[in-house]
Design a protein around this motif. Structure first.
Motif, PDB file in Angstrom:
ATOM      1  N   LYS A  76       0.842  -1.186   0.000  1.00 41.85           N
ATOM      2  CA  LYS A  76       0.000   0.000   0.000  1.00 41.85           C
ATOM      3  C   LYS A  76       0.881   1.241   0.000  1.00 41.85           C
ATOM      4  O   LYS A  76       1.752   1.401   0.843  1.00 41.85           O
ATOM      5  CB  LYS A  76      -0.903  -0.005   1.240  1.00 41.85           C
ATOM      6  N   ILE A  77       0.650   2.116  -0.973  1.00 40.38           N
ATOM      7  CA  ILE A  77       1.429   3.347  -1.068  1.00 40.38           C
ATOM      8  C   ILE A  77       0.703   4.455  -0.315  1.00 40.38           C
ATOM      9  O   ILE A  77      -0.325   4.962  -0.757  1.00 40.38           O
ATOM     10  CB  ILE A  77       1.658   3.761  -2.540  1.00 40.38           C
ATOM     11  N   ASP A  78       1.217   4.774   0.845  1.00 37.28           N
ATOM     12  CA  ASP A  78       0.615   5.806   1.691  1.00 37.28           C
ATOM     13  C   ASP A  78       1.190   7.164   1.284  1.00 37.28           C
ATOM     14  O   ASP A  78       2.266   7.556   1.746  1.00 37.28           O
ATOM     15  CB  ASP A  78       0.908   5.502   3.162  1.00 37.28           C
ATOM     16  N   SER A  79       0.475   7.871   0.425  1.00 36.23           N
ATOM     17  CA  SER A  79       0.982   9.156  -0.065  1.00 36.23           C
ATOM     18  C   SER A  79       0.991  10.225   1.020  1.00 36.23           C
ATOM     19  O   SER A  79       1.655  11.261   0.876  1.00 36.23           O
ATOM     20  CB  SER A  79       0.141   9.633  -1.256  1.00 36.23           C
ATOM     21  N   LYS A  80       0.293   9.985   2.122  1.00 31.14           N
ATOM     22  CA  LYS A  80       0.273  10.968   3.210  1.00 31.14           C
ATOM     23  C   LYS A  80       1.603  11.031   3.952  1.00 31.14           C
ATOM     24  O   LYS A  80       1.808  11.920   4.791  1.00 31.14           O
ATOM     25  CB  LYS A  80      -0.855  10.635   4.185  1.00 31.14           C
ATOM     26  N   VAL A  81       2.501  10.079   3.668  1.00 29.24           N
ATOM     27  CA  VAL A  81       3.824  10.128   4.276  1.00 29.24           C
ATOM     28  C   VAL A  81       4.532  11.422   3.872  1.00 29.24           C
ATOM     29  O   VAL A  81       5.372  11.947   4.616  1.00 29.24           O
ATOM     30  CB  VAL A  81       4.667   8.894   3.870  1.00 29.24           C
ATOM     31  N   PHE A  82       4.165  11.973   2.721  1.00 30.76           N
ATOM     32  CA  PHE A  82       4.748  13.231   2.265  1.00 30.76           C
ATOM     33  C   PHE A  82       4.329  14.376   3.182  1.00 30.76           C
ATOM     34  O   PHE A  82       5.127  15.266   3.491  1.00 30.76           O
ATOM     35  CB  PHE A  82       4.322  13.518   0.827  1.00 30.76           C
ATOM     36  N   ASP A  83       3.062  14.355   3.626  1.00 33.30           N
ATOM     37  CA  ASP A  83       2.582  15.396   4.543  1.00 33.30           C
ATOM     38  C   ASP A  83       3.229  15.259   5.917  1.00 33.30           C
ATOM     39  O   ASP A  83       3.497  16.255   6.593  1.00 33.30           O
ATOM     40  CB  ASP A  83       1.056  15.324   4.679  1.00 33.30           C
ATOM     41  N   ARG A  84       3.493  14.023   6.331  1.00 32.70           N
ATOM     42  CA  ARG A  84       4.048  13.781   7.664  1.00 32.70           C
ATOM     43  C   ARG A  84       5.556  14.021   7.716  1.00 32.70           C
ATOM     44  O   ARG A  84       6.064  14.579   8.687  1.00 32.70           O
ATOM     45  CB  ARG A  84       3.759  12.337   8.103  1.00 32.70           C
ATOM     46  N   GLU A  85       6.263  13.611   6.665  1.00 30.66           N
ATOM     47  CA  GLU A  85       7.720  13.617   6.719  1.00 30.66           C
ATOM     48  C   GLU A  85       8.369  14.556   5.706  1.00 30.66           C
ATOM     49  O   GLU A  85       9.581  14.781   5.761  1.00 30.66           O
ATOM     50  CB  GLU A  85       8.248  12.194   6.509  1.00 30.66           C
ATOM     51  N   GLY A  86       7.579  15.111   4.797  1.00 35.14           N
ATOM     52  CA  GLY A  86       8.127  16.012   3.800  1.00 35.14           C
ATOM     53  C   GLY A  86       8.889  15.279   2.709  1.00 35.14           C
ATOM     54  O   GLY A  86       8.882  14.054   2.621  1.00 35.14           O
ATOM     55  N   LEU A  87       9.572  16.043   1.862  1.00 37.45           N
ATOM     56  CA  LEU A  87      10.331  15.461   0.760  1.00 37.45           C
ATOM     57  C   LEU A  87      11.600  14.807   1.286  1.00 37.45           C
ATOM     58  O   LEU A  87      12.368  15.414   2.039  1.00 37.45           O
ATOM     59  CB  LEU A  87      10.681  16.533  -0.263  1.00 37.45           C
TER      60      LEU A  87
END
Length: 232
Positions: free
Chosen positions: A88-99
């Motif tokens: 599962k690709i959790d795209s919200k990891v970008f919001d949590r951890e940034g680039l």
């Protein structure tokens, strides 16, 4: 008109599913990024039983700070449509951890057939300040070499449609991705260790027979084998 007719000839790809004639002087090559810009279909064939995928995504993004998961999410969708295991690709990891330089997507616990994906993205973050992992840039020349944008700079040479790089542009891109990989080497090693343990617990993950009959019945290999039989 003659040239247009030759290009649009409907019989041009009539025998596209036949094996390549190695003696032919003309072959047809199709860009594998027509559906999405990552080569996962080849890796996800069940016969391969892949445990770990380390992918490098060089796809264009609107800006350097844009989420880097567009193609990966399409790969996940493709895998689901074809009933192939994919984390599962959790795209919200970008919001949590940034680039970040790379992201790790692991299968759910208990999912023994799903691979882990280490997703490296085209991003210039730590490379700006370090010429090697843990080694800061000192001279003005070193600092200037690492200080560049990939997608934000209108004059950037790293466009998808640029087919000719200067020596400096090529070296910057090469050194950037070498640095990003080495800077996350422990992440890779840890994923390899986990994959080895997973494989020990599940020695055989290939659930698809490789019998000749089943392979020949696949749609992409269907062809008239009468000529081949006559020559055997």
């Amino acid at each position: 008109m003659r040239q247009e007719k030759e290009i649009c000839d409907p019989d041009e790809f009539e025998r596209i599913y036949e094996p390549l004639d190695v003696k032919s002087k003309k072959i047809h090559v199709v860009d594998s990024g027509l559906t999405f810009n990552l080569p996962y279909p080849l890796i996800l064939r069940p016969q391969r039983g892949v445990d770990l995928i380390i992918s490098f995504d060089f796809s264009a993004r609107p800006s350097d700070s844009s989420p880097p998961f567009k193609e990966l999410l399409l790969a996940e969708k493709w895998a689901r449509m074809n009933k192939l295991p994919f984390p599962k690709i959790d795209s919200k990891v970008f919001d949590r951890e940034g680039l970040k330089e790379c992201y790790v997507f692991k299968p759910n616990k208990g999912d023994k057939s799903c691979p882990t994906v280490i997703h490296f993205v085209l991003a210039n973050i730590n490379f700006r300040n370090f010429k090697a992992p843990g080694v800061p840039r000192d001279t003005d020349k070193e600092i200037e070499f690492g200080d560049f944008d990939i997608f934000d700079d209108p004059a950037s040479p790293f466009s998808t449609f640029n087919f000719q790089y200067s020596n400096q542009a090529f070296k910057r891109l090469h050194d950037l991705m070498e640095f990003n990989t080495l800077n996350n080497i422990e992440v890779i090693k840890e994923a390899i260790k986990d994959s080895i343990l997973q494989r020990r617990e599940n020695p055989s993950r290939c659930s698809v027979s490789l019998s000749l009959n089943e392979i020949e019945n696949k749609k992409f290999l269907k062809r008239d084998t009468s000529n081949a039989k006559r020559h055997t």
